[in-house]
Design an enzyme around this catalytic site. Structure first.
Site, PDB file in Angstrom:
ATOM      1  N   ARG A 254     -84.345  22.653  21.842  1.00  0.00           N
ATOM      2  CA  ARG A 254     -84.175  21.504  20.947  1.00  0.00           C
ATOM      3  C   ARG A 254     -84.059  21.935  19.482  1.00  0.00           C
ATOM      4  O   ARG A 254     -84.570  22.973  19.075  1.00  0.00           O
ATOM      5  CB  ARG A 254     -85.381  20.569  21.061  1.00  0.00           C
ATOM      6  CG  ARG A 254     -85.548  19.921  22.427  1.00  0.00           C
ATOM      7  CD  ARG A 254     -84.777  18.649  22.506  1.00  0.00           C
ATOM      8  NE  ARG A 254     -84.928  17.987  23.807  1.00  0.00           N
ATOM      9  CZ  ARG A 254     -84.495  16.760  24.062  1.00  0.00           C
ATOM     10  NH1 ARG A 254     -83.913  16.053  23.096  1.00  0.00           N
ATOM     11  NH2 ARG A 254     -84.636  16.229  25.249  1.00  0.00           N
TER      12      ARG A 254
ATOM     13  N   ASP B 158     -81.684   8.310  18.760  1.00  0.00           N
ATOM     14  CA  ASP B 158     -82.606   8.157  19.897  1.00  0.00           C
ATOM     15  C   ASP B 158     -83.406   6.859  19.940  1.00  0.00           C
ATOM     16  O   ASP B 158     -83.659   6.339  21.020  1.00  0.00           O
ATOM     17  CB  ASP B 158     -83.582   9.334  19.904  1.00  0.00           C
ATOM     18  CG  ASP B 158     -84.303   9.498  21.233  1.00  0.00           C
ATOM     19  OD1 ASP B 158     -83.641   9.366  22.282  1.00  0.00           O
ATOM     20  OD2 ASP B 158     -85.512   9.756  21.223  1.00  0.00           O
TER      21      ASP B 158
ATOM     22  N   LYS C 153     -92.452  10.837  20.649  1.00  0.00           N
ATOM     23  CA  LYS C 153     -92.374   9.780  21.662  1.00  0.00           C
ATOM     24  C   LYS C 153     -93.621   8.900  21.689  1.00  0.00           C
ATOM     25  O   LYS C 153     -93.543   7.731  22.085  1.00  0.00           O
ATOM     26  CB  LYS C 153     -92.145  10.394  23.046  1.00  0.00           C
ATOM     27  CG  LYS C 153     -90.755  10.980  23.232  1.00  0.00           C
ATOM     28  CD  LYS C 153     -89.660   9.943  23.064  1.00  0.00           C
ATOM     29  CE  LYS C 153     -88.304  10.514  23.421  1.00  0.00           C
ATOM     30  NZ  LYS C 153     -87.201   9.539  23.173  1.00  0.00           N
TER      31      LYS C 153
ATOM     32  N   SER D 281     -82.961  11.432  28.125  1.00  0.00           N
ATOM     33  CA  SER D 281     -82.709  12.736  27.523  1.00  0.00           C
ATOM     34  C   SER D 281     -81.711  13.523  28.372  1.00  0.00           C
ATOM     35  O   SER D 281     -81.840  13.599  29.593  1.00  0.00           O
ATOM     36  CB  SER D 281     -84.011  13.530  27.403  1.00  0.00           C
ATOM     37  OG  SER D 281     -84.897  12.893  26.519  1.00  0.00           O
TER      38      SER D 281
ATOM     39  N   ARG E 100     -91.807  17.035  27.909  1.00  0.00           N
ATOM     40  CA  ARG E 100     -92.862  16.026  27.955  1.00  0.00           C
ATOM     41  C   ARG E 100     -93.657  16.148  29.249  1.00  0.00           C
ATOM     42  O   ARG E 100     -93.156  16.599  30.274  1.00  0.00           O
ATOM     43  CB  ARG E 100     -92.267  14.617  27.848  1.00  0.00           C
ATOM     44  CG  ARG E 100     -91.693  14.283  26.490  1.00  0.00           C
ATOM     45  CD  ARG E 100     -91.178  12.851  26.458  1.00  0.00           C
ATOM     46  NE  ARG E 100     -90.056  12.678  27.358  1.00  0.00           N
ATOM     47  CZ  ARG E 100     -90.116  12.104  28.553  1.00  0.00           C
ATOM     48  NH1 ARG E 100     -91.267  11.637  29.005  1.00  0.00           N
ATOM     49  NH2 ARG E 100     -89.045  11.982  29.304  1.00  0.00           N
TER      50      ARG E 100
ATOM     51  N   HIS F 194     -84.427   2.594  23.460  1.00  0.00           N
ATOM     52  CA  HIS F 194     -84.243   4.035  23.586  1.00  0.00           C
ATOM     53  C   HIS F 194     -82.741   4.273  23.624  1.00  0.00           C
ATOM     54  O   HIS F 194     -82.122   4.317  24.681  1.00  0.00           O
ATOM     55  CB  HIS F 194     -84.916   4.545  24.861  1.00  0.00           C
ATOM     56  CG  HIS F 194     -84.817   6.026  25.035  1.00  0.00           C
ATOM     57  ND1 HIS F 194     -84.639   6.614  26.260  1.00  0.00           N
ATOM     58  CD2 HIS F 194     -84.880   7.043  24.136  1.00  0.00           C
ATOM     59  CE1 HIS F 194     -84.599   7.931  26.123  1.00  0.00           C
ATOM     60  NE2 HIS F 194     -84.746   8.212  24.846  1.00  0.00           N
TER      61      HIS F 194
ATOM     62  N   LYS G  88     -76.738  11.040  24.534  1.00  0.00           N
ATOM     63  CA  LYS G  88     -76.884  10.086  23.424  1.00  0.00           C
ATOM     64  C   LYS G  88     -76.574  10.737  22.078  1.00  0.00           C
ATOM     65  O   LYS G  88     -75.824  10.196  21.278  1.00  0.00           O
ATOM     66  CB  LYS G  88     -78.303   9.511  23.394  1.00  0.00           C
ATOM     67  CG  LYS G  88     -78.687   8.636  24.548  1.00  0.00           C
ATOM     68  CD  LYS G  88     -79.964   7.869  24.283  1.00  0.00           C
ATOM     69  CE  LYS G  88     -81.107   8.704  23.769  1.00  0.00           C
ATOM     70  NZ  LYS G  88     -81.489   9.792  24.660  1.00  0.00           N
ATOM     71  N   THR G  89     -77.190  11.888  21.842  1.00  0.00           N
ATOM     72  CA  THR G  89     -77.007  12.548  20.552  1.00  0.00           C
ATOM     73  C   THR G  89     -75.580  13.053  20.391  1.00  0.00           C
ATOM     74  O   THR G  89     -74.921  12.830  19.380  1.00  0.00           O
ATOM     75  CB  THR G  89     -77.996  13.716  20.413  1.00  0.00           C
ATOM     76  OG1 THR G  89     -79.334  13.208  20.492  1.00  0.00           O
ATOM     77  CG2 THR G  89     -77.827  14.423  19.083  1.00  0.00           C
TER      78      THR G  89
END
Length: 526
Positions: free
Chosen positions: A317, A253, A197, A234, A56, A216, A238-239
């Site tokens: 990713r 997410d 996003k 990120s 990003r 988030h 989390k994932t």
């Protein structure tokens, strides 16, 4: 709605020749391959590269400041742009897309709860980015597609480069959100995460004004219906930590929390793949199937992905649909959470691997949002950097932090939710000296938290941070739980911990509205 800006209706763009609306994945892959946008892997995923933008670009993201947003958006954390700049760029992007040999349109939704979903359409220059949208947003049924009317439109033109001198942008790349015109412009960058996003940012603007907490975070559900939330930026896990075989995945997410419970905002997952292996992360590995988009993952001549290659970026990713996840909850809605996990990747290596939080400490940690930016998630970040990201997602939260904090606090109190702080970062020393916390230990500690195994365990109060650390956890060495015991030099640990504590105090000056109870829940050391 049919978005119109400066007398250029979207319907005109959709009516042009070679515009493909919700084509199947196979067609999009064929188009991408014929246009040399990517290569096919041995398992049918599409591997693409995103040029120099491999993460990003937050400095290139703007909201249009007008009479509808001037008093609502927190302009201390969000960049503003005038409607004049937006309209001029809209015209250029519109004509640019009109001139392309093909356009790919995704019509679908953000929000798995039909009561709170947003109808969206994304118009892409590249077939692979449309496939990306197909994986990550919620696809309509045939009947829903027939009656689909977009509430928001995204125009994605990565090949269009802005001229800062004449277009009013910071660089060639731009992400501009107009709430009034219900339109998002994404140009100059090929990184797919900007599309995802920007839609999330819109939901974070709209949902709280309906009294719904937007978050988030990732979410999963146990076999008894117990829901857990995992907050973190990120790269904090989390994932990985929410996608486990013994619990159903709600999402990885982005979520909303309404009076009915938790719902996923997306229809897919956007997982980091650096050093991905079937052994360590089987759920993610096995979810990469036909239709998955791999960003910046190099492919061997035999078409097998090289997940260890990081020369392009650490931020490799995979974008895949929830329907390819064996343990996904479909539709992705659940009840009210019983536990909240705040994930931090502490680059200082001084925070405990798990600690039990009081409600006040939970609010302090939520407002602080301490973690480390990990390599590749943003342009220019090559090593972990300590950072504070309000609400664990400041780049995507347009409203004042107090709006989200008050909604979260209200939900925690109403549903008696337990909260934990989990450090997935470094232990035994800071980045460069210590090592990353072992995933197996983190998994076991979270499992213990969700199963209530810490309920009767004696805790130690961290003398610097005031956190409550369990003395024992099954299958985790006791010394790992106490961070100061993992350092070779106790005095160096103490100095480093106090340094981080001071950073917490300095950052919390940004929240003068916080109550004394929340303020006093921070680190004890001054």
């Amino acid at each position: 709605m049919n978005a119109t800006v400066s007398n250029l209706p979207i319907s005109e763009l959709l009516a042009t020749r070679n515009t493909f609306v919700n084509p199947p994945s196979a067609v999009l892959i064929e188009k991408a391959l014929s246009d040399h946008e990517g290569v096919l892997t041995d398992r049918g995923s599409l591997a693409v590269t995103t040029g120099k933008y491999t993460g990003r670009s937050p400095q290139d993201k703007f909201f249009v400041k007008d009479q509808n947003t001037a008093d609502k958006i927190d302009w201390t954390r969000n960049q503003e742009v005038s409607e004049t700049v937006f309209k001029a760029l809209y015209q250029k992007v519109f004509h640019y897309l009109s001139d392309q040999k093909a356009r790919y349109v995704f019509k679908g939704f953000a929000g798995a709860d039909p009561k709170h979903r947003l109808s969206i359409q994304v118009i892409n220059e590249y077939a692979w980015q449309n496939l990306f949208c197909r994986q990550l947003f919620i696809s309509p049924t045939a009947e829903e597609l027939k009656n689909h009317c977009a509430d928001f439109t995204v125009l994605s033109a990565p090949g269009f480069k802005a001229d800062p001198a004449t277009d009013g942008t910071r660089s060639e790349a731009f992400i501009i959100v107009s709430i009034t015109h219900r339109t998002i412009l994404v140009g100059g960058t090929e990184y797919g995460g900007e599309i995802k996003k920007s839609v999330f940012s819109v939901m974070n603007y709209l949902l709280p004004q309906e009294g719904i907490m937007s978050m988030h975070c990732s979410a999963n559900q146990g076999k008894n219906g117990d829901v857990a939330l995992f907050f973190g930026l990120s790269g904090t896990g989390k994932t990985t930590l929410s996608n486990v075989p013994d619990r159903d995945l709600i999402g990885d997410d982005e979520h909303g929390w309404s009076e009915d419970g938790v719902f996923n905002i997306e229809g897919g997952c956007y997982a980091k793949t650096i050093h991905l292996s079937r052994k360590k992360e089987p759920q993610i590995y096995n979810s990469i199937q036909f239709g998955t988009v791999l960003e910046n993952v190099i492919v061997f001549p035999d078409r097998k992905p090289d997940y260890d290659y990081s020369a392009i970026t650490e931020n490799t990713r995979a974008a895949y649909s929830l329907r390819s996840v064996s343990n996904a909850l479909i539709p992705s809605v659940g009840g009210h959470p019983t536990a909240i996990i705040f994930l931090t990747a502490d680059a200082f290596g001084v925070l405990p691997p798990i600690s039990l939080l009081t409600p006040e400490q939970a609010m302090y940690q939520f407002l602080s949002g301490y973690t480390s930016k990990l390599a590749g998630t943003e342009r220019g970040v090559t090593d972990p950097e300590a950072t504070f990201s309000t609400c664990f997602g400041a780049p995507f939260m347009p409203l004042p932090a107090s709006v989200y904090a008050e909604l979260l606090g209200k939900q925690i109190r109403a549903h008696n939710v337990s909260a934990y702080l989990v450090n997935t970062g470094w232990t035994g020393g800071p980045y460069g000296v210590g090592k990353r916390m072992e995933l197996r230990y983190t998994r076991r500690m979270i499992q213990a938290a969700l199963k209530g195994e810490f309920t009767d365990v004696e805790t130690v109060t961290d003398p610097i941070f005031g956190l409550h650390i369990p003395k024992t956890c099954p299958d985790v060495p006791n010394e790992v739980l106490m961070p100061w015991k993992t350092w070779n030099d106790p005095s160096e640990y103490d100095r480093t911990a106090r340094q981080l504590a001071q950073k917490f105090h300095v950052n919390f000056r940004n929240f003068p509205e916080a109550s004394d109870a929340i303020r006093s829940a921070g680190p004890r050391a001054q």
